[in-house]
Structure formats: structure tokens, C-alpha cells
Design a protein around this motif. Structure first.
Motif, short mmCIF file in Angstrom:
data_model
loop_
_atom_site.label_atom_id
_atom_site.label_comp_id
_atom_site.label_asym_id
_atom_site.label_seq_id
_atom_site.Cartn_x
_atom_site.Cartn_y
_atom_site.Cartn_z
N UNK A 1 -34.13 -24.69 -1.04
CA UNK A 1 -32.95 -25.56 -0.98
C UNK A 1 -33.19 -26.87 -1.73
N UNK A 2 -32.15 -27.40 -2.39
CA UNK A 2 -32.27 -28.72 -3.01
C UNK A 2 -32.44 -29.80 -1.94
N UNK A 3 -33.18 -30.82 -2.27
CA UNK A 3 -33.46 -31.93 -1.34
C UNK A 3 -33.05 -33.24 -1.98
N UNK A 4 -32.30 -34.04 -1.23
CA UNK A 4 -31.92 -35.39 -1.65
C UNK A 4 -32.60 -36.40 -0.74
N UNK A 5 -33.21 -37.41 -1.33
CA UNK A 5 -33.99 -38.39 -0.58
C UNK A 5 -33.25 -39.72 -0.47
N UNK A 6 -33.17 -40.22 0.75
CA UNK A 6 -32.61 -41.55 0.98
C UNK A 6 -33.65 -42.58 0.51
N UNK A 7 -33.32 -43.23 -0.59
CA UNK A 7 -34.24 -44.17 -1.26
C UNK A 7 -33.92 -45.61 -0.90
N UNK A 8 -33.06 -45.81 0.10
CA UNK A 8 -32.61 -47.15 0.53
C UNK A 8 -32.20 -47.98 -0.69
N UNK A 9 -32.74 -49.18 -0.84
CA UNK A 9 -32.41 -50.00 -1.99
C UNK A 9 -33.40 -49.86 -3.13
N UNK A 10 -34.29 -48.88 -3.01
CA UNK A 10 -35.30 -48.67 -4.05
C UNK A 10 -36.61 -49.39 -3.79
N UNK A 11 -36.68 -50.12 -2.66
CA UNK A 11 -37.91 -50.80 -2.22
C UNK A 11 -38.40 -51.87 -3.19
N UNK A 12 -37.50 -52.35 -4.03
CA UNK A 12 -37.84 -53.43 -4.96
C UNK A 12 -36.55 -53.93 -5.60
N UNK A 13 -36.57 -55.18 -6.06
CA UNK A 13 -35.45 -55.71 -6.83
C UNK A 13 -35.69 -55.61 -8.33
N UNK A 14 -36.84 -55.08 -8.72
CA UNK A 14 -37.18 -54.91 -10.12
C UNK A 14 -36.76 -53.51 -10.56
N UNK A 15 -35.76 -53.39 -11.40
CA UNK A 15 -35.29 -52.06 -11.81
C UNK A 15 -36.39 -51.17 -12.38
N UNK A 16 -37.31 -51.74 -13.12
CA UNK A 16 -38.40 -50.94 -13.70
C UNK A 16 -39.28 -50.37 -12.60
N UNK A 17 -39.57 -51.15 -11.58
CA UNK A 17 -40.39 -50.66 -10.46
C UNK A 17 -39.63 -49.62 -9.66
N UNK A 18 -38.35 -49.84 -9.44
CA UNK A 18 -37.53 -48.86 -8.73
C UNK A 18 -37.54 -47.53 -9.48
N UNK A 19 -37.40 -47.60 -10.80
CA UNK A 19 -37.40 -46.38 -11.60
C UNK A 19 -38.75 -45.66 -11.53
N UNK A 20 -39.82 -46.43 -11.52
CA UNK A 20 -41.15 -45.83 -11.44
C UNK A 20 -41.32 -45.07 -10.13
N UNK A 21 -40.87 -45.67 -9.04
CA UNK A 21 -40.99 -45.02 -7.74
C UNK A 21 -40.03 -43.82 -7.63
N UNK A 22 -38.85 -43.93 -8.21
CA UNK A 22 -37.91 -42.80 -8.19
C UNK A 22 -38.50 -41.61 -8.95
N UNK A 23 -39.21 -41.91 -10.02
CA UNK A 23 -39.86 -40.84 -10.79
C UNK A 23 -40.87 -40.10 -9.93
N UNK A 24 -41.55 -40.81 -9.05
CA UNK A 24 -42.50 -40.17 -8.13
C UNK A 24 -41.78 -39.20 -7.19
#
Length: 261
Positions: free
Chosen positions: A73-96
Motif C-alpha cells: 500500500x502507498x504510505x503518506x507521512x504527516x511531515x507537520x511543518x517540515x521541522x524547520x523554517x529553512x526550505x533547503x533543510x525541509x527538502x533534505x529531510x523530505x528526501x529522507x
């Protein structure tokens, strides 16, 4: 990954929200077409409060657990606000999360500006590629913003998020049928609603054009309520019989879990 996106194209996708691998396995066995997580449920299960407090490493590990238990089954993760205000850091963690097997994420504007969330979405899209389903959560109703014209404000934000690369718009707290109809017509994105007191049932929502309905923290909250009542009663009188009322047996639960490996 595109299979998850396809589930939003027609009809109503009903998503139960898991909080760990075991709850994901149960939901899969009961007929879910996809599994989402609840940030509140995940945080509580790990002994943390909800609200961007959980260390992102724990979120990544829960993603692995849920993906393993959900199997096909596909899984979607609740990422809240991305755990950072830095878009680059948010993107890095989303990639994980993508590397851990996530087919989609939720990311919210919360108390921040829509422009900040749009920057995060654009950065995630660039880092994760086209397959990840990015569900942009708009907190206009939950936070009581734009009380005189919430649909117009949510539509404005939805347009910003769509332009940044979002695939869906999540408007928790929206329950009024007239406003739901207006919201469906005001956004180009599939509309996602949250199970909430006063919300119409699934058939009505589907007829109105809603494409996704999430349990949010509803199932885990009910589970905590039941656990609290059983614990209080057991501490009071130590009786065994109530513990078995409505319970799944050891063998039934154990059989839900995927084999090691």
C-alpha cells in the motif's frame, strides 16, 4: 508512486491514520487502500507532544516501520511543518522520507505565512522529483483565520501552493456543505478534509467533489481513551474480564504483522 496520485483522481479516498507499524498493519488488513500517518499519534506513541517537537530521525524511522507494515500500500507521512523554517533543510529531510518509502507527505502552513510553505513545497519538489504526492495543509479553519471569508483565503493559499508544486489541498476544520462545495470549485487541487464533528458522511462528500477524507488523530485518540478507561478500571479493582471485551486475541494480532525481513 503514481498509484497514490491515481487514488485522488476520482471518487473519495478514505485514509485511516496510523501511528506505528502495528497500527498500519491492522489498517491494511481491514481494507485500507492507502495508509497515512498522524503526527499527533506518532508523537504520542513515542512519548512526545505533537507540534513539530518530534526529532526528525524518529519520523524517518516510523516511516520505515509503516512502509514495511503497509507492504504493497502507498504510505503518506504527516511531515507537520517540515521541522524547520529553512526550505533547503525541509527538502533534505523530505528526501529522507522518500528514500524510506513514502509515496506522499502532508506539510502545513500552521501559523506561518503561505509564502513560507510555498517555498518549502518548491524546495521539496525540486529535491524529491515529480512522483512524491505533496498535500499542502491549509490551517485557515483550524486556526480561525479569515473568519469573514475563509473560503476565499483558503483558495488564495491553495493557488499559491499549487503554483509551488503541491498535488493536493488539505483544509482541516472545514465542515459546512456550502463551504465545501465552494472550496471544491475554488481550487484546482484535489480537496482533502479531516474527520471532524459535523462533517457529512462519505457518500455526501464524494458527491460534493471531495477527493480525500482523513481520520487524522481520531482513531488514535479513541484508542487512547479506551486504554485510559481500561487502565483506570484495572488499577481500581484488578478485574481481568474487562480487558477482553472487544479485544483482538494474541494470535489474531500477531498474524497481522509481516514476517521479519
Amino acid at each position: 508512486m503514481t498509484a497514490f496520485r491515481d487514488l485522488h483522481r476520482s471518487g473519495l479516498l478514505i485514509l485511516p491514520n496510523a501511528w506505528d507499524g502495528g497500527s498500519a498493519a491492522l489498517m491494511r488488513a481491514r481494507g485500507a487502500k492507502a495508509i497515512a500517518t498522524t503526527s499527533a499519534g506518532v508523537a504520542w506513541a513515542l512519548g512526545w507532544p505533537d507540534g513539530d517537537a518530534l526529532p526528525v530521525d524518529r519520523v524517518v524511522q516510523v516511516t520505515r516501520d509503516v512502509v514495511r507494515a503497509a507492504q504493497d500500500l502507498p504510505v503518506s507521512i504527516d511531515f507537520e511543518g517540515g521541522y524547520s523554517d529553512d526550505p533547503a533543510e525541509v527538502a533534505r529531510q523530505a528526501r529522507r522520507l522518500v528514500e524510506a518509502g513514502a509515496a506522499g507527505i502532508n506539510i502545513e502552513d500552521g501559523g506561518g505565512s503561505p509564502e513560507l510553505l510555498a517555498s518549502k513545497i518548491a524546495a521539496i519538489r525540486a529535491a524529491a522529483g515529480p512522483d512524491l504526492f505533496i498535500n499542502a495543509r491549509c490551517d485557515v479553519w483550524l486556526r480561525g483565520l479569515a473568519k469573514d471569508a475563509p473560503v476565499a483565503e483558503a483558495a488564495r493559499r491553495g493557488a499559491i501552493y499549487a503554483a509551488a508544486g503541491a498535488d493536493g489541498l488539505f483544509t482541516p476544520g472545514l465542515t459546512d456543505e456550502t463551504d465545501i462545495t465552494a472550496m471544491v470549485g475554488a481550487t484546482s487541487l484535489p480537496l482533502n478534509l479531516l474527520a471532524y464533528p459535523g462533517l457529512p458522511g462519505a457518500r455526501t462528500l464524494e458527491a460534493l467533489g471531495v477527493r480525500r477524507l482523513s481520520a487524522g488523530s481520531g482513531i488514535v485518540g479513541a484508542t487512547w481513551g479506551r486504554a485510559a478507561a481500561l487502565t483506570e478500571a484495572f488499577l481500581l479493582d484488578g478485574r481481568s474480564e474487562p480487558l477482553g471485551e472487544g479485544a483482538l486475541g494474541w494470535g489474531e494480532v500477531n498474524a497481522l504483522m509481516p514476517a521479519v525481513g
